[in-house]
Motif scaffolding. Structure first.
Motif, short mmCIF file in Angstrom:
data_model
loop_
_atom_site.label_atom_id
_atom_site.label_comp_id
_atom_site.label_asym_id
_atom_site.label_seq_id
_atom_site.Cartn_x
_atom_site.Cartn_y
_atom_site.Cartn_z
N LYS A 36 0.95 -1.34 -0.13
CA LYS A 36 -0.02 0.13 0.19
C LYS A 36 0.95 1.32 0.18
O LYS A 36 0.50 2.19 -0.73
CB LYS A 36 -0.97 0.07 1.19
CG LYS A 36 -1.96 -0.99 1.08
CD LYS A 36 -3.00 -0.82 0.10
CE LYS A 36 -4.16 0.12 0.55
NZ LYS A 36 -4.96 0.29 -0.34
N ALA A 37 1.86 1.18 1.06
CA ALA A 37 2.69 2.48 0.86
C ALA A 37 3.84 2.22 -0.06
O ALA A 37 3.78 3.44 -1.08
CB ALA A 37 3.67 2.64 2.52
N GLY A 38 4.46 1.34 -0.10
CA GLY A 38 5.31 1.22 -1.29
C GLY A 38 6.60 2.14 -1.06
O GLY A 38 7.04 2.62 0.05
N ILE A 39 7.38 2.23 -2.11
CA ILE A 39 8.67 3.13 -2.27
C ILE A 39 7.85 4.92 -2.15
O ILE A 39 7.07 4.91 -3.06
CB ILE A 39 9.37 2.93 -3.28
CG1 ILE A 39 9.89 1.49 -3.33
CG2 ILE A 39 10.96 4.02 -3.09
CD1 ILE A 39 10.81 0.76 -4.44
N PRO A 40 8.51 5.55 -1.50
CA PRO A 40 7.93 6.99 -1.61
C PRO A 40 8.41 7.69 -2.67
O PRO A 40 9.31 7.36 -3.35
CB PRO A 40 8.63 7.63 -0.34
CG PRO A 40 9.73 6.68 -0.02
CD PRO A 40 9.63 5.38 -0.34
N TYR A 41 7.39 8.64 -3.25
CA TYR A 41 7.82 9.03 -4.34
C TYR A 41 9.02 10.14 -4.39
O TYR A 41 9.15 10.64 -3.33
CB TYR A 41 6.44 9.93 -4.86
CG TYR A 41 5.39 8.98 -5.06
CD1 TYR A 41 5.31 8.49 -6.24
CD2 TYR A 41 4.05 9.16 -4.31
CE1 TYR A 41 4.13 7.46 -6.53
CE2 TYR A 41 3.21 8.00 -4.60
CZ TYR A 41 3.08 7.45 -5.75
OH TYR A 41 2.01 6.53 -5.79
N GLN A 42 9.51 10.60 -5.33
CA GLN A 42 10.68 11.30 -5.25
C GLN A 42 10.22 12.95 -5.14
O GLN A 42 10.78 13.54 -4.09
CB GLN A 42 11.51 11.36 -6.56
CG GLN A 42 12.92 12.23 -6.60
CD GLN A 42 13.67 11.80 -7.78
OE1 GLN A 42 13.12 11.09 -8.66
NE2 GLN A 42 14.89 11.99 -7.72
#
Length: 107
Positions: free
Chosen positions: A53-59
């Motif tokens: 759901k959260a995954g890798i944060p966006y840049q």
């Protein structure tokens, strides 16, 4: 009081005519097993929230995506921490109960 209620009103499958100590041991072991299993399930749900759901944060995310990520990551962290603690505490209680039953049966 709880001891009397558990032993009098609960029908225990596969126990038959055994002593009250054995019935109490069966009930307590079943309860601790339920805590361990519930903790593991909650822990996996927390890992799911953290990874999927959260995954890798966006840049460079817009504000709404950043808020969504923080919420999902926070939920995942809380669930994973709670599930892990529940499973560990249930395992410790189960271990202490098994040691105490061995000590009681030696007497």
């Amino acid at each position: 009081m709880f001891y009397i209620i558990c032993l009098h009103y609960f029908t225990l499958p596969g126990i038959g005519a055994k002593t009250m100590k054995q019935k109490l041991k069966y009930i307590l072991c079943t309860i601790t097993n339920a805590f361990i299993i519930a903790g593991v399930i909650i822990w996996f749900i927390g890992l799911y929230y953290s990874v999927v759901k959260a995954g890798i944060p966006y840049q460079d995310p817009p504000l709404d995506l950043q808020i969504q990520y923080e919420i999902n990551a926070g939920i995942g962290n809380v669930l994973a921490e709670t599930g892990f603690k529940t499973a560990v505490i249930g395992s410790i209680i189960r271990f202490v109960l098994s040691l105490s039953w061995k000590f009681i049966n030696k007497k």
